[in-house]
Structure formats: structure tokens, C-alpha cells
Design a protein around this motif. Structure first.
Motif, PDB file in Angstrom:
ATOM      1  N   UNK A 110      48.351  63.786  94.397  1.00 53.38           N
ATOM      2  CA  UNK A 110      49.436  64.219  95.290  1.00 53.38           C
ATOM      3  C   UNK A 110      49.088  64.083  96.758  1.00 53.38           C
ATOM      4  N   UNK A 111      50.150  64.117  97.563  1.00 54.38           N
ATOM      5  CA  UNK A 111      49.957  63.963  99.006  1.00 54.38           C
ATOM      6  C   UNK A 111      49.449  65.275  99.616  1.00 54.38           C
ATOM      7  N   UNK A 112      48.661  65.198 100.703  1.00 61.88           N
ATOM      8  CA  UNK A 112      48.240  66.408 101.417  1.00 61.88           C
ATOM      9  C   UNK A 112      49.379  66.858 102.321  1.00 61.88           C
ATOM     10  N   UNK A 113      50.191  67.762 101.819  1.00 60.65           N
ATOM     11  CA  UNK A 113      51.408  68.122 102.544  1.00 60.65           C
ATOM     12  C   UNK A 113      51.194  69.103 103.667  1.00 60.65           C
ATOM     13  N   UNK A 114      52.108  68.979 104.614  1.00 62.32           N
ATOM     14  CA  UNK A 114      52.211  69.953 105.696  1.00 62.32           C
ATOM     15  C   UNK A 114      53.572  70.618 105.448  1.00 62.32           C
ATOM     16  N   UNK A 115      53.588  71.956 105.500  1.00 61.05           N
ATOM     17  CA  UNK A 115      54.831  72.681 105.241  1.00 61.05           C
ATOM     18  C   UNK A 115      55.623  72.769 106.543  1.00 61.05           C
ATOM     19  N   UNK A 116      56.796  72.155 106.559  1.00 63.07           N
ATOM     20  CA  UNK A 116      57.583  72.099 107.791  1.00 63.07           C
ATOM     21  C   UNK A 116      58.591  73.234 107.851  1.00 63.07           C
ATOM     22  N   UNK A 117      59.181  73.531 106.688  1.00 65.26           N
ATOM     23  CA  UNK A 117      60.187  74.588 106.644  1.00 65.26           C
ATOM     24  C   UNK A 117      60.107  75.240 105.275  1.00 65.26           C
ATOM     25  N   UNK A 118      60.158  76.578 105.236  1.00 70.50           N
ATOM     26  CA  UNK A 118      60.064  77.276 103.953  1.00 70.50           C
ATOM     27  C   UNK A 118      61.124  78.358 103.863  1.00 70.50           C
ATOM     28  N   UNK A 129      51.575  59.671 104.297  1.00 72.75           N
ATOM     29  CA  UNK A 129      52.063  58.746 103.271  1.00 72.75           C
ATOM     30  C   UNK A 129      51.672  59.291 101.908  1.00 72.75           C
ATOM     31  N   UNK A 130      52.362  58.813 100.889  1.00 77.00           N
ATOM     32  CA  UNK A 130      52.018  59.185  99.514  1.00 77.00           C
ATOM     33  C   UNK A 130      51.354  57.970  98.869  1.00 77.00           C
ATOM     34  N   UNK A 131      50.796  58.153  97.678  1.00 77.28           N
ATOM     35  CA  UNK A 131      50.185  56.971  97.053  1.00 77.28           C
ATOM     36  C   UNK A 131      51.230  55.941  96.650  1.00 77.28           C
ATOM     37  N   UNK A 132      52.432  56.411  96.207  1.00 75.95           N
ATOM     38  CA  UNK A 132      53.427  55.403  95.805  1.00 75.95           C
ATOM     39  C   UNK A 132      53.970  54.644  97.022  1.00 75.95           C
ATOM     40  N   UNK A 133      53.981  55.295  98.206  1.00 69.81           N
ATOM     41  CA  UNK A 133      54.476  54.582  99.388  1.00 69.81           C
ATOM     42  C   UNK A 133      53.489  53.497  99.823  1.00 69.81           C
ATOM     43  N   UNK A 134      52.225  53.633  99.433  1.00 69.28           N
ATOM     44  CA  UNK A 134      51.234  52.591  99.722  1.00 69.28           C
ATOM     45  C   UNK A 134      51.373  51.457  98.713  1.00 69.28           C
ATOM     46  N   UNK A 135      51.486  51.861  97.442  1.00 68.23           N
ATOM     47  CA  UNK A 135      51.550  50.868  96.360  1.00 68.23           C
ATOM     48  C   UNK A 135      52.813  50.014  96.466  1.00 68.23           C
ATOM     49  N   UNK A 136      53.940  50.657  96.880  1.00 72.53           N
ATOM     50  CA  UNK A 136      55.227  49.950  96.908  1.00 72.53           C
ATOM     51  C   UNK A 136      55.674  49.641  98.333  1.00 72.53           C
ATOM     52  N   UNK A 137      54.723  49.434  99.204  1.00 74.95           N
ATOM     53  CA  UNK A 137      55.039  49.217 100.623  1.00 74.95           C
ATOM     54  C   UNK A 137      55.938  47.997 100.812  1.00 74.95           C
ATOM     55  N   UNK A 138      55.781  47.006  99.946  1.00 75.42           N
ATOM     56  CA  UNK A 138      56.585  45.784 100.098  1.00 75.42           C
ATOM     57  C   UNK A 138      58.049  45.978  99.685  1.00 75.42           C
ATOM     58  N   UNK A 139      58.405  47.137  99.133  1.00 73.18           N
ATOM     59  CA  UNK A 139      59.813  47.384  98.819  1.00 73.18           C
ATOM     60  C   UNK A 139      60.598  47.687 100.096  1.00 73.18           C
ATOM     61  N   UNK A 140      59.902  48.117 101.140  1.00 71.52           N
ATOM     62  CA  UNK A 140      60.517  48.387 102.454  1.00 71.52           C
ATOM     63  C   UNK A 140      61.743  49.295 102.382  1.00 71.52           C
ATOM     64  N   UNK A 177      56.028  58.845 108.681  1.00 68.98           N
ATOM     65  CA  UNK A 177      55.623  59.834 107.667  1.00 68.98           C
ATOM     66  C   UNK A 177      56.552  59.733 106.474  1.00 68.98           C
ATOM     67  N   UNK A 178      56.174  60.403 105.382  1.00 65.70           N
ATOM     68  CA  UNK A 178      57.098  60.626 104.274  1.00 65.70           C
ATOM     69  C   UNK A 178      57.538  62.080 104.400  1.00 65.70           C
ATOM     70  N   UNK A 179      58.849  62.298 104.467  1.00 65.87           N
ATOM     71  CA  UNK A 179      59.338  63.665 104.626  1.00 65.87           C
ATOM     72  C   UNK A 179      60.302  63.998 103.498  1.00 65.87           C
ATOM     73  N   UNK A 180      60.050  65.146 102.877  1.00 65.34           N
ATOM     74  CA  UNK A 180      60.821  65.546 101.706  1.00 65.34           C
ATOM     75  C   UNK A 180      61.594  66.823 101.998  1.00 65.34           C
ATOM     76  N   UNK A 181      62.892  66.786 101.698  1.00 67.73           N
ATOM     77  CA  UNK A 181      63.729  67.964 101.884  1.00 67.73           C
ATOM     78  C   UNK A 181      64.238  68.385 100.507  1.00 67.73           C
ATOM     79  N   UNK A 182      63.801  69.574 100.074  1.00 67.33           N
ATOM     80  CA  UNK A 182      64.230  70.087  98.765  1.00 67.33           C
ATOM     81  C   UNK A 182      65.242  71.196  98.982  1.00 67.33           C
ATOM     82  N   UNK A 183      66.399  71.052  98.347  1.00 70.02           N
ATOM     83  CA  UNK A 183      67.451  72.063  98.448  1.00 70.02           C
ATOM     84  C   UNK A 183      67.725  72.661  97.086  1.00 70.02           C
ATOM     85  N   UNK A 184      67.888  73.983  97.085  1.00 73.69           N
ATOM     86  CA  UNK A 184      68.266  74.626  95.833  1.00 73.69           C
ATOM     87  C   UNK A 184      69.783  74.553  95.728  1.00 73.69           C
ATOM     88  N   UNK A 185      70.281  73.942  94.678  1.00 72.11           N
ATOM     89  CA  UNK A 185      71.730  73.855  94.514  1.00 72.11           C
ATOM     90  C   UNK A 185      72.085  73.710  93.042  1.00 72.11           C
TER      91      UNK A 185
END
Ligand SMILES: [Zn+2]
Ligand SMILES: [Zn+2]
Length: 369
Positions: A110-118, A129-140, A177-185
Motif C-alpha cells: 500500500x501507499x504511504x498515505x497522508x491524511x488530508x481530511x477526516x 504515487x501508488x504502485x499501480x500508478x507506477x506500473x500503469x504509467x503508460x495508461x496516462x 500526487x494520487x489523491x483519494x476522496x472517499x464518501x460515505x453514501x
């Protein structure tokens, strides 16, 4: 190895790493952390998973399918959460999520995350970056379906509620960066169906197939798989009893009712905009294998809609016959338009693949009177 609360607290504070908890037995071929068998991050496996989905979906939808797949990986964190609770540690969902990724990151995953909002309903995480963003970098493009699904799965497991995670920035898309926004819905029928129409999901994400129990559901609605030749078989048996022209008319009528009922069902599920109702029906039938939409045109002067389709279910079932064969499809399209817009229409097939035309072309016009 005995692991207790103080171990996890030291890990969270960064006073310790997972190194002392790693047991490696090269002869037995086993590698475990906290007594749980694990492995380092195999890039070729990650690529293979994405490519397996890419073979049948476009890349955007392949990322979604990977996201769905990794739910189960995230859900597995439920066990760790219970262990922590038993040892008297009650972490908030965001704190627990950070711990999971810290443990995973130190194992090469897993990525070493920084918590931006909780917040209670929204959690935002960022990483270079995450490992998949490195592996699939050519998908752009944003590719981090593994992390999205993983985050969702962890949050679903620890909160018992539904979470949806999107990626707002991605290293593979050229972002910083890779930024993830998780919403409870809530994950309602309406929400899933709209995602399909918008091209953000494929129906395959919502197919629940239990072959050994003989059931298939598509977003909670029971469906069946039918062989395509049912169309030529039905048409031929109708022809025998009533003749060719009336048989075409009966099929047109029956499928028109089906198109209308499809739209009625969507209305019951909370969809009300006419354009969305018809787009939804076209998207669902297309993704269910009935046809592929080449184009739709609207002639304002003639008040006529022209729909060009390829591989309609009937043209494929009949093959070349020298005649138009798509009575069911014509009825279905007309029924969808009638139901969606609350008008009376006439659907006609003006070109047909079975007759030798390149595509099947249908016109939908207002019915006078
Ligand atoms: Zn990313
Ligand atoms: Zn046709």
C-alpha cells in the motif's frame, strides 16, 4: 509471536516498524507478518489483473472492475479491527485506514498515505504515487483502482456502511500526487444505474450470478441468460401459426410493451427525466448484448429520430435472409421512446443487416392521431 496493543501503538506512532514481526522461511517458501502469510508486491500480477479486465472493457471501466475486485482485500481488514478492539484500541475509521496502509506499505504494497481530511462522511488521502500508478504509467489516466477498492473495502468493513472512493489526482495521469476522496453514501439502484449510463460503470460490476443456485441478478433485479436463437425460433413458430406479416406485427407489439415496461420499472426506481430514462434503457439493453448503438440522430424538421445499430439480436440470429428481420428490436426501441417521453410513436426498420445493409437503421416518428 504474541502481538498486543503496545505493538500497534508503537507502529502508529512510528517508534517501531514491522521489521521485527516479519518471519521468513525461504525453504518453506513462506513469508509472514504478524503470523499472517503475505508476499511482496508482484508487478506482473498487478499488470495481469488490469489487462484481464482491459481485454473486455475500455481502460476506464477496467479500473472500475479492479476497484470492485479489491473490495474483498479491504474487507479482510475487518479481522485486524476486531483484534484491536479486543485489545482495547478503538480507532476512528480514518485512523484505522492509516494504520492498515502503514502496515501494507512496510510490506511493499500500500501507499504511504497522508491524511488530508477526516470527516465522519468524507475521508481524503494523498500519496506521491501508488504502485499501480507506477506500473500503469503508460495508461496516462487515473488508474488506482486497487487503492480505491481497498480504501472502500476497509471503510465498509469497519463502519458497516457503504463508501465510494474516487481518485481526484493520479500520478499516472501526470499529476503531482494520487489523491483519494472517499464518501460515505447509500448505494441505491438509481445511483448504480446512473453510473452505467454515464459510462462510469459497466453492468458487469452489478451482476450477481450464482450458477449453482440457478439465479442471476442485475442490480438486484432477477434476469436470465437466453440463447440468441430464441429470436429465430420464436419468429418461425409464430410464422407457422399465423403467417409472416402478422408474426412480425405480434413481435413488434410484444416488444413495444416490454420497452414501455422497462421504462416503467426505472420510474419506480426513482428516475424521472425522459432523456435519462431512454438513455438508461438503451445503455442497459446494449450492455446486455441486444445491440450496439452506432449513432442516434434527431431531425427537428421531420420530428424523426433515426437510430443506427450494429449486431442486433435478430439480425445475428437470422443471418442473411434478404429481408428486414428486426421486428422485436423496432418494437423495443419504440416502446422505450413511448414510455420515456409519454408519446405515441411508430418504429420502423428502414435498413437491415439481414437484408444485406451495413447496419440496421430504425426510424421513430410520432404517431398521428
Ligand atoms: Zn493514482
Ligand atoms: Zn435488422
Amino acid at each position: 509471536m504474541k502481538i498486543g496493543r503496545e505493538d500497534f501503538e508503537a507502529l502508529i506512532k512510528g517508534e517501531r516498524t514491522i521489521a521485527p514481526y516479519i518471519e521468513m522461511d525461504p525453504v518453506a517458501g513462506s513469508y509472514s507478518v504478524f503470523g499472517v502469510k503475505t508476499a511482496s508486491n508482484p508487478n506482473y500480477l498487478v499488470k495481469a489483473i488490469y489487462e484481464m479486465y482491459e481485454a473486455n472493457l475500455d481502460r476506464k471501466l477496467a479500473v472500475q472492475a479492479v476497484r470492485k475486485l479489491f473490495h474483498s482485500v479491504g474487507m479482510g481488514a475487518g479481522g485486524l479491527n476486531n483484534l484491536l478492539k479486543k485489545s482495547g484500541m478503538d480507532l476512528k475509521p480514518a485512523e484505522f485506514l492509516m494504520l492498515v496502509f502503514k502496515l501494507q506499505h512496510q510490506q511493499g504494497w500500500g501507499a504511504p498515505f497522508e491524511l488530508v481530511e477526516a470527516g465522519e462522511h468524507r475521508i481524503v488521502l494523498r500519496t506521491k504515487h501508488t504502485f499501480e500508478s507506477e506500473i500503469l504509467k503508460d495508461w496516462k489516466m487515473p488508474v488506482c483502482g486497487i487503492h480505491r477498492g481497498w480504501i472502500e473495502g476497509v471503510l465498509i468493513a469497519v463502519t458497516g456502511k457503504n463508501w465510494f472512493c474516487i481518485e481526484t489526482k493520479c500520478h499516472a495521469n501526470g499529476d503531482d500526487a494520487c489523491e483519494f476522496v472517499a464518501d460515505q453514501r447509500e448505494s441505491s439502484w438509481k445511483w448504480k444505474a446512473e453510473a452505467i449510463v454515464k459510462g462510469e460503470s459497466a453492468i458487469t460490476e452489478y451482476i450477481e450470478h450464482k450458477p449453482l443456485r440457478g439465479t442471476i441478478k442485475l442490480i438486484d433485479d432477477p434476469v436470465v441468460i437466453m440463447p440468441r436463437f430464441i429470436f429465430s425460433s420464436m419468429m418461425n413458430s409464430l410464422k407457422k401459426t399465423m403467417g409472416e406479416m402478422p408474426a412480425g406485427g405480434v413481435n413488434y407489439r410484444a416488444y413495444m410493451d416490454m420497452g414501455r415496461e422497462t421504462v416503467e420499472h426505472y420510474k419506480k426506481m426513482g428516475i424521472s427525466k425522459p432523456g435519462l430514462l431512454s438513455d438508461m434503457a438503451f445503455a442497459f439493453y446494449s450492455q446486455m448484448g441486444w445491440f450496439n448503438i452506432i449513432r442516434m440522430e434527431w431531425d427537428e424538421a421531420k420530428k424523426e429520430k433515426t437510430i443506427t445499430l450494429e449486431h442486433t439480436v435478430e439480425a445475428e440470429a437470422f443471418g442473411t435472409t434478404g429481408k428486414n428481420v428486426c421486428f422485436c428490436t423496432a418494437g423495443l426501441l419504440a416502446g422505450i421512446v413511448e414510455g420515456s417521453f409519454g408519446i405515441k410513436v411508430q418504429g420502423r426498420e428502414i435498413k437491415c443487416r439481414s437484408k444485406g445493409d451495413e447496419h440496421c437503421v430504425f426510424t421513430i416518428t410520432n404517431k398521428p392521431g
